[in-house]
Design a protein around this motif. Structure first.
Motif, PDB file in Angstrom:
ATOM      1  N   ALA A  47      11.726 -30.111  54.434  1.00 51.60           N
ATOM      2  CA  ALA A  47      12.171 -31.495  54.290  1.00 51.60           C
ATOM      3  C   ALA A  47      13.434 -31.733  55.094  1.00 51.60           C
ATOM      4  CB  ALA A  47      12.399 -31.822  52.815  1.00 51.60           C
ATOM      5  N   GLU A  48      14.347 -30.764  55.087  1.00 45.19           N
ATOM      6  CA  GLU A  48      15.565 -30.896  55.886  1.00 45.19           C
ATOM      7  C   GLU A  48      15.235 -30.957  57.370  1.00 45.19           C
ATOM      8  OE1 GLU A  48      17.838 -27.593  54.291  1.00 45.19           O
ATOM      9  OE2 GLU A  48      19.137 -29.030  53.242  1.00 45.19           O
ATOM     10  N   GLU A  49      14.302 -30.141  57.792  1.00 46.49           N
ATOM     11  CA  GLU A  49      13.898 -30.151  59.199  1.00 46.49           C
ATOM     12  C   GLU A  49      13.329 -31.517  59.593  1.00 46.49           C
ATOM     13  OE1 GLU A  49      10.715 -27.839  62.082  1.00 46.49           O
ATOM     14  OE2 GLU A  49      11.383 -26.852  60.241  1.00 46.49           O
ATOM     15  N   SER A  50      12.619 -32.152  58.685  1.00 45.76           N
ATOM     16  CA  SER A  50      12.000 -33.450  58.973  1.00 45.76           C
ATOM     17  C   SER A  50      12.981 -34.612  58.882  1.00 45.76           C
ATOM     18  CB  SER A  50      10.855 -33.714  57.996  1.00 45.76           C
ATOM     19  OG  SER A  50       9.822 -32.793  58.186  1.00 45.76           O
ATOM     20  N   LEU A  51      13.895 -34.557  57.917  1.00 42.35           N
ATOM     21  CA  LEU A  51      14.717 -35.730  57.597  1.00 42.35           C
ATOM     22  C   LEU A  51      16.163 -35.670  58.062  1.00 42.35           C
ATOM     23  CD1 LEU A  51      13.391 -36.241  53.969  1.00 42.35           C
ATOM     24  CD2 LEU A  51      12.912 -37.696  55.945  1.00 42.35           C
ATOM     25  N   ALA A  52      16.709 -34.491  58.287  1.00 42.62           N
ATOM     26  CA  ALA A  52      18.121 -34.367  58.670  1.00 42.62           C
ATOM     27  C   ALA A  52      18.272 -34.572  60.176  1.00 42.62           C
ATOM     28  CB  ALA A  52      18.680 -33.019  58.228  1.00 42.62           C
ATOM     29  N   LEU A  53      18.107 -35.795  60.590  1.00 42.37           N
ATOM     30  CA  LEU A  53      18.163 -36.133  62.011  1.00 42.37           C
ATOM     31  C   LEU A  53      19.581 -36.510  62.415  1.00 42.37           C
ATOM     32  CD1 LEU A  53      14.969 -38.375  62.160  1.00 42.37           C
ATOM     33  CD2 LEU A  53      15.146 -35.928  62.620  1.00 42.37           C
ATOM     34  N   ASN A  54      19.907 -36.233  63.660  1.00 41.66           N
ATOM     35  CA  ASN A  54      21.223 -36.564  64.206  1.00 41.66           C
ATOM     36  C   ASN A  54      21.065 -37.209  65.582  1.00 41.66           C
ATOM     37  OD1 ASN A  54      22.926 -35.323  62.156  1.00 41.66           O
ATOM     38  ND2 ASN A  54      22.080 -33.385  62.898  1.00 41.66           N
ATOM     39  N   GLY A  55      22.122 -37.855  66.023  1.00 41.87           N
ATOM     40  CA  GLY A  55      22.191 -38.372  67.382  1.00 41.87           C
ATOM     41  C   GLY A  55      21.079 -39.335  67.729  1.00 41.87           C
ATOM     42  N   VAL A  56      20.497 -39.111  68.899  1.00 48.02           N
ATOM     43  CA  VAL A  56      19.461 -40.001  69.430  1.00 48.02           C
ATOM     44  C   VAL A  56      18.222 -40.001  68.544  1.00 48.02           C
ATOM     45  CG1 VAL A  56      17.914 -40.400  71.399  1.00 48.02           C
ATOM     46  CG2 VAL A  56      20.297 -39.771  71.796  1.00 48.02           C
ATOM     47  N   ALA A  57      17.857 -38.842  68.018  1.00 43.96           N
ATOM     48  CA  ALA A  57      16.661 -38.765  67.160  1.00 43.96           C
ATOM     49  C   ALA A  57      16.840 -39.645  65.927  1.00 43.96           C
ATOM     50  CB  ALA A  57      16.388 -37.324  66.750  1.00 43.96           C
ATOM     51  N   ARG A  58      18.025 -39.625  65.341  1.00 42.54           N
ATOM     52  CA  ARG A  58      18.285 -40.460  64.157  1.00 42.54           C
ATOM     53  C   ARG A  58      18.292 -41.934  64.539  1.00 42.54           C
ATOM     54  NH1 ARG A  58      20.069 -39.475  59.043  1.00 42.54           N
ATOM     55  NH2 ARG A  58      20.904 -41.293  57.985  1.00 42.54           N
ATOM     56  N   ARG A  59      18.964 -42.274  65.620  1.00 47.04           N
ATOM     57  CA  ARG A  59      19.015 -43.668  66.056  1.00 47.04           C
ATOM     58  C   ARG A  59      17.607 -44.198  66.312  1.00 47.04           C
ATOM     59  NH1 ARG A  59      20.535 -43.978  71.620  1.00 47.04           N
ATOM     60  NH2 ARG A  59      18.294 -44.039  71.823  1.00 47.04           N
ATOM     61  N   ASP A  60      16.788 -43.411  66.989  1.00 47.32           N
ATOM     62  CA  ASP A  60      15.414 -43.826  67.270  1.00 47.32           C
ATOM     63  C   ASP A  60      14.612 -43.999  65.979  1.00 47.32           C
ATOM     64  OD1 ASP A  60      16.038 -43.774  69.952  1.00 47.32           O
ATOM     65  OD2 ASP A  60      14.930 -41.911  70.363  1.00 47.32           O
ATOM     66  N   ALA A  61      14.789 -43.089  65.029  1.00 53.57           N
ATOM     67  CA  ALA A  61      14.067 -43.191  63.756  1.00 53.57           C
ATOM     68  C   ALA A  61      14.480 -44.451  63.003  1.00 53.57           C
ATOM     69  CB  ALA A  61      14.316 -41.945  62.902  1.00 53.57           C
ATOM     70  N   VAL A  62      15.766 -44.744  62.952  1.00 52.55           N
ATOM     71  CA  VAL A  62      16.249 -45.939  62.254  1.00 52.55           C
ATOM     72  C   VAL A  62      15.703 -47.196  62.936  1.00 52.55           C
ATOM     73  CG1 VAL A  62      18.312 -47.299  61.708  1.00 52.55           C
ATOM     74  CG2 VAL A  62      18.280 -44.841  61.254  1.00 52.55           C
TER      75      VAL A  62
END
Length: 105
Positions: free
Chosen positions: A44-59
């Motif tokens: 779950a951490e691998e799937s949800l703990a996003l940072n940087g560009v990956a997090r921005r894109d997901a949001v």
């Protein structure tokens, strides 16, 4: 709470199929005892703990899904990413089980 769009569907759209398959349960519904919380937490951490560009894109993808499919363009994409992981981490830290349920209407 958002009608029609389904926040878990937005999360799945944002993460993609490989990450969603690493989450516990089925389409946002799960019931885990303490042992299963601990065993599912790393994936779950691998799937949800996003940072940087990956997090921005997901949001951004969460926002696009919620605005295009439902009636809650203001859905907090960060909260949708952080909420399930916060629940699982708390359960693991306290030695408890955890449950999640998606309410469709």
């Amino acid at each position: 709470m958002a009608r029609k769009a389904g926040p878990f569907s937005a999360l799945a759209y944002a993460l993609g199929p490989d990450a969603v398959l690493r989450l516990p349960g089925w389409f946002g519904d799960f019931l885990l005892d303490a042992e299963h919380v601990r065993s599912h937490l790393p994936a779950a951490e691998e799937s949800l703990a996003l940072n940087g560009v990956a997090r921005r894109d997901a949001v951004e993808r969460i926002h696009a899904w919620m605005s295009g499919s439902g009636d809650d363009a203001g859905q907090d994409g960060d909260e949708l990413l952080d909420g399930p992981l916060r629940v699982l981490r708390h359960a693991a830290h306290t030695g408890q089980g955890a449950a999640g349920h998606v309410r469709w209407y």
